[in-house]
Design an enzyme around this catalytic site. Sequence first.
Site, PDB file in Angstrom:
ATOM      1  CG  MET A  78      -5.154   6.595  20.279  1.00  0.00           C
ATOM      2  SD  MET A  78      -3.892   5.435  20.562  1.00  0.00           S
ATOM      3  CE  MET A  78      -4.834   4.317  21.808  1.00  0.00           C
ATOM      4  CB  CYS A  79      -6.865   6.956  14.490  1.00  0.00           C
ATOM      5  SG  CYS A  79      -6.089   8.704  15.108  1.00  0.00           S
ATOM      6  CD  GLN A  80     -12.362   2.372  14.182  1.00  0.00           C
ATOM      7  OE1 GLN A  80     -12.514   1.574  13.352  1.00  0.00           O
ATOM      8  NE2 GLN A  80     -12.750   1.923  15.720  1.00  0.00           N
TER       9      GLN A  80
ATOM     10  CG  HIS B  34      -6.031   7.555   9.814  1.00  0.00           C
ATOM     11  ND1 HIS B  34      -6.443   8.692  10.443  1.00  0.00           N
ATOM     12  CD2 HIS B  34      -5.453   6.709  10.873  1.00  0.00           C
ATOM     13  CE1 HIS B  34      -6.003   8.808  11.654  1.00  0.00           C
ATOM     14  NE2 HIS B  34      -5.362   7.608  11.928  1.00  0.00           N
TER      15      HIS B  34
END
Lengths: 284, 284
Positions: free
Chosen positions: B1-3, B77
């Site tokens: 996924m993401c940060q 992001h």
Amino acid sequence: MCQLLALSCAEPTDVTFSFTGFAARGGLTDHHVDGWGIAFYEERACRLFIDDKPACRSPMAEFVKRYPIKSRNVIAHIRKATQGGASAENCHPFMREHNGQQWVFAHNGDLRERNWWVSGPYAPVGTTDSETAFCTIMNVIHKRGVDRDTTPDELFDVIEDITRNLNQYGIFNFLLSNGQSQFAYCSTRLAYVMRRWPFSSARLVDADMSVDFSAYATSEDYTAVIATTPLTDEAWTTCQPGDLLMFRAGSLVRRAHVPVPPQVLATARYAPSETSGTPVVSMG
Amino acid sequence: MCQLLALSCAEPTDVTFSFTGFAARGGLTDHHVDGWGIAFYEERACRLFIDDKPACRSPMAEFVKRYPIKSRNVIAHIRKATQGGASAENCHPFMREHNGQQWVFAHNGDLRERNWWVSGPYAPVGTTDSETAFCTIMNVIHKRGVDRDTTPDELFDVIEDITRNLNQYGIFNFLLSNGQSQFAYCSTRLAYVMRRWPFSSARLVDADMSVDFSAYATSEDYTAVIATTPLTDEAWTTCQPGDLLMFRAGSLVRRAHVPVPPQVLATARYAPSETSGTPVVSMG
């Protein structure tokens, strides 16, 4: 007032050359020092850079000049404030999403009063007449049910109606794009040049820089550059006050005449030109 | 996924230090290589930089690291694509204007199905579940009549309701701001640190860089930094799954518990962590 620049291209095109000449007008060869901005469409996305520093000494403008983002549709603006202070929220271009498309607008002019305002889901963040006019345009587009099935010609009719209403209230040179069509209206001053095969070279008016397009471009490349005043020594076409143009993929695909009221032209006639000291109307 | 990364500050603050550590996770110390973005509020304006290149080798990220824009509210992001390709229109944060305010959203997670979609004036430009969720949030905000007179607490109630609905459909860690309030929801993983006088120094986890805040900050400076996992060696607070937080001017002003459904937590429990190889839930 301000200066406008747009590109409409058949193939993704590097805007570095045109933007270098244009940015020089932001404090170096001209006095538009109250900020600048540029919007690049990249397929469906639109990147927007704005800065309230003069374009000629903005680190962000230097970055944009050196970093060749390729785009088929570009709108840029350098600002000499008339309404609204020199702050980031008042820098053009302005951007709004409608129906899953980003729309971008920049304005050179001065709209008096605000009784032309049409309310709806779009509202200005800053204090300029320009962003308020853009939100009015977007609210009308929303009310008229423009969606992804609307044809370019149907959209042109909507923009023509809005222009006919708003241009009663003052000088209203503008650029508007949804990433596919590029609309340009000449209220007092606008010019464009079409670049086609076989290409030649061009020299900037505002900077010591030339490009030989024949070394880079192919027969597939169609580019239209639209600006307040010519950026290069090429053969630019000077728009007439009232010209509403629609460009798509580097071609001029439709035009209409939306008359500028005499009282607006009279205001412009006695306003000093920002680039040459000659009357504005002599340029447009 | 993401940060995810956000700052909420009482005074305009340079985000360079936190962003340098964060950007390293975009391909250098971690594998989030499908683009990045950062939104800085500057009074009423919001500047948004997005790029589909990995943050660790993006010229635009280098520019942002070197050019200290000061802001009271920031959302950033870095992306590891789950839904939607690596293209500019799919990069977070996403931005929309409502009632003359810019709203910004970034998401770390994966929402299944789309039957949670609420239509209205906002629609996604790209193909991510994240932008679709943001447009749903904005359409609900529009329908519920949120305007400039809505108090932060009333707005919190609206966001809490939307979160309670959307988090049924998958992992939904998010950051949302209107430039004044900063909302953060921990579905599986989020942490924050509050910086206050007397300040100490901090060292980045992801880069060889330290800052002694006591040399720069004053007693007026309140800063909250929110991130998927701690960025520094300071004393971070780990959020619990279900924590919905509202920060304003660097202070945590309200919190609520919006339970994460067991089936969503179960999905997360067996998903590998992106930063350490340990299960996700051990971090949040």
